[in-house]
Design an enzyme around this catalytic site. Structure first.
Site, PDB file in Angstrom:
ATOM      1  N   ARG A   7      -2.263  -6.060  -8.064  1.00 57.52           N
ATOM      2  CA  ARG A   7      -1.121  -6.931  -7.760  1.00 57.52           C
ATOM      3  C   ARG A   7      -0.981  -8.039  -8.783  1.00 57.52           C
ATOM      4  NH1 ARG A   7      -3.323  -7.943  -1.875  1.00 57.52           N
ATOM      5  NH2 ARG A   7      -5.109  -8.068  -3.244  1.00 57.52           N
ATOM      6  N   HIS A  29       0.843  -1.206   0.000  1.00 65.15           N
ATOM      7  CA  HIS A  29       0.000   0.000   0.000  1.00 65.15           C
ATOM      8  C   HIS A  29       0.876   1.254   0.000  1.00 65.15           C
ATOM      9  CE1 HIS A  29      -3.057  -2.595   2.415  1.00 65.15           C
ATOM     10  NE2 HIS A  29      -3.562  -2.446   1.202  1.00 65.15           N
ATOM     11  N   LYS A  85     -15.330  -8.209   6.292  1.00 62.70           N
ATOM     12  CA  LYS A  85     -13.991  -8.660   6.693  1.00 62.70           C
ATOM     13  C   LYS A  85     -13.840  -8.602   8.216  1.00 62.70           C
ATOM     14  CE  LYS A  85     -11.552  -7.513   2.442  1.00 62.70           C
ATOM     15  NZ  LYS A  85     -10.477  -6.733   1.832  1.00 62.70           N
ATOM     16  N   SER A 141      -2.957  -7.584   3.264  1.00 62.74           N
ATOM     17  CA  SER A 141      -3.149  -7.408   4.706  1.00 62.74           C
ATOM     18  C   SER A 141      -3.563  -8.735   5.338  1.00 62.74           C
ATOM     19  CB  SER A 141      -4.234  -6.360   4.981  1.00 62.74           C
ATOM     20  OG  SER A 141      -3.871  -5.123   4.433  1.00 62.74           O
TER      21      SER A 141
HETATM   22  O1  PNS Z   1      -8.955  -2.942   0.590  1.00 64.82           O
HETATM   23  P1  PNS Z   1     -10.245  -3.479   0.035  1.00 64.82           P
HETATM   24  O2  PNS Z   1     -11.068  -4.115   1.123  1.00 64.82           O
HETATM   25  O3  PNS Z   1     -10.038  -4.393  -1.135  1.00 64.82           O
HETATM   26  O4  PNS Z   1     -11.053  -2.211  -0.521  1.00 64.82           O
HETATM   27  C1  PNS Z   1     -12.353  -2.355  -1.068  1.00 64.82           C
HETATM   28  C2  PNS Z   1     -13.042  -0.971  -1.075  1.00 64.82           C
HETATM   29  C3  PNS Z   1     -13.074  -0.422   0.305  1.00 64.82           C
HETATM   30  C4  PNS Z   1     -12.276  -0.045  -1.991  1.00 64.82           C
HETATM   31  C5  PNS Z   1     -14.494  -1.153  -1.619  1.00 64.82           C
HETATM   32  O5  PNS Z   1     -15.136  -2.116  -0.832  1.00 64.82           O
HETATM   33  C6  PNS Z   1     -15.288   0.158  -1.590  1.00 64.82           C
HETATM   34  O6  PNS Z   1     -15.096   1.033  -2.422  1.00 64.82           O
HETATM   35  N1  PNS Z   1     -16.204   0.292  -0.593  1.00 64.82           N
HETATM   36  C7  PNS Z   1     -17.030   1.468  -0.435  1.00 64.82           C
HETATM   37  C8  PNS Z   1     -18.520   1.119  -0.626  1.00 64.82           C
HETATM   38  C9  PNS Z   1     -18.894   1.203  -2.092  1.00 64.82           C
HETATM   39  O7  PNS Z   1     -18.840   2.255  -2.711  1.00 64.82           O
HETATM   40  N2  PNS Z   1     -19.257   0.036  -2.659  1.00 64.82           N
HETATM   41  C10 PNS Z   1     -19.560  -0.075  -4.065  1.00 64.82           C
HETATM   42  C11 PNS Z   1     -18.246  -0.097  -4.849  1.00 64.82           C
HETATM   43  S1  PNS Z   1     -18.410  -0.916  -6.341  1.00 64.82           S
END
Ligand code: PNS
Length: 162
Positions: A90, A17, A41, A128
């Site tokens: 990644r 990150h 999660k 993570s």
């Molecule tokens: O680190 P992660 O858990 O892979 O990140 C995922 C994240 C937080 C980027 C994604 O879950 C997100 O954007 N969540 C916000 C809620 C939202 O807008 N959901 C619809 C997105 S398509």
């Protein structure tokens, strides 16, 4: 001025990150690292703790700020007047889910662009979740996360044992 948001769970922030944050900070005028509470999660750190760790490890980057939000990313972007979402890629395995999210976000708000940055190959295996698993099983994580994070993980696990 191009303001970008780098969203994620960051539970906890890894060297992978941090590599993306440093490169984004060199490429864009302003980068907001945005911590999201992901209900699906199992979290090791609270959102406040993740924000604190991120602030600590990005303190040397003047155009990076750390924040958190709930709800839709597109609503948050709108609120911040930010137009670009940064995501790290990644491996091919990341692609399908990231592609879905990028298209969904574009459907929700067509003014928002998602830009993908390829990870540094040193970190392509890093996540993570794996860091937490290795640490829980007693393996070393010093090469995988910043020192302050390794310490925080160690403290969290030793508290959990006692
Ligand atoms: O680190 P992660 O858990 O892979 O990140 C995922 C994240 C937080 C980027 C994604 O879950 C997100 O954007 N969540 C916000 C809620 C939202 O807008 N959901 C619809 C997105 S398509």
């Amino acid at each position: 001025m191009i303001k970008t948001v780098y969203p994620g769970s960051f539970d906890p922030v890894t060297n992978g990150h941090l590599d993306i944050i440093e490169r984004a900070s060199r490429t864009f005028d302003a980068v907001v690292v945005a911590v999201v509470k992901n209900p699906s999660k199992d979290a090791m750190f609270s959102v406040g703790e993740r924000v604190r760790l991120l602030r600590h490890v990005t303190a040397h980057l003047p155009n990076v700020t750390v924040d958190h939000f709930e709800g839709l990313l597109t609503d948050y972007m709108h609120q911040l007047k930010a137009s670009v979402v940064i995501k790290g890629l990644r491996a091919i395995s990341d692609f399908e889910y990231e592609f879905q999210m990028a298209l969904m976000n574009r459907t929700l708000d067509s003014s928002i662009e998602t830009l993908f940055m390829m990870t540094n190959n040193r970190f392509s295996y890093l996540s993570s979740s794996l860091v937490k698993e290795v640490a829980r099983l007693g393996g070393p994580i010093d090469e995988l996360v910043p020192a302050v994070v390794a310490e925080a993980v160690e403290i969290r696990l030793s508290r959990a044992k006692n």
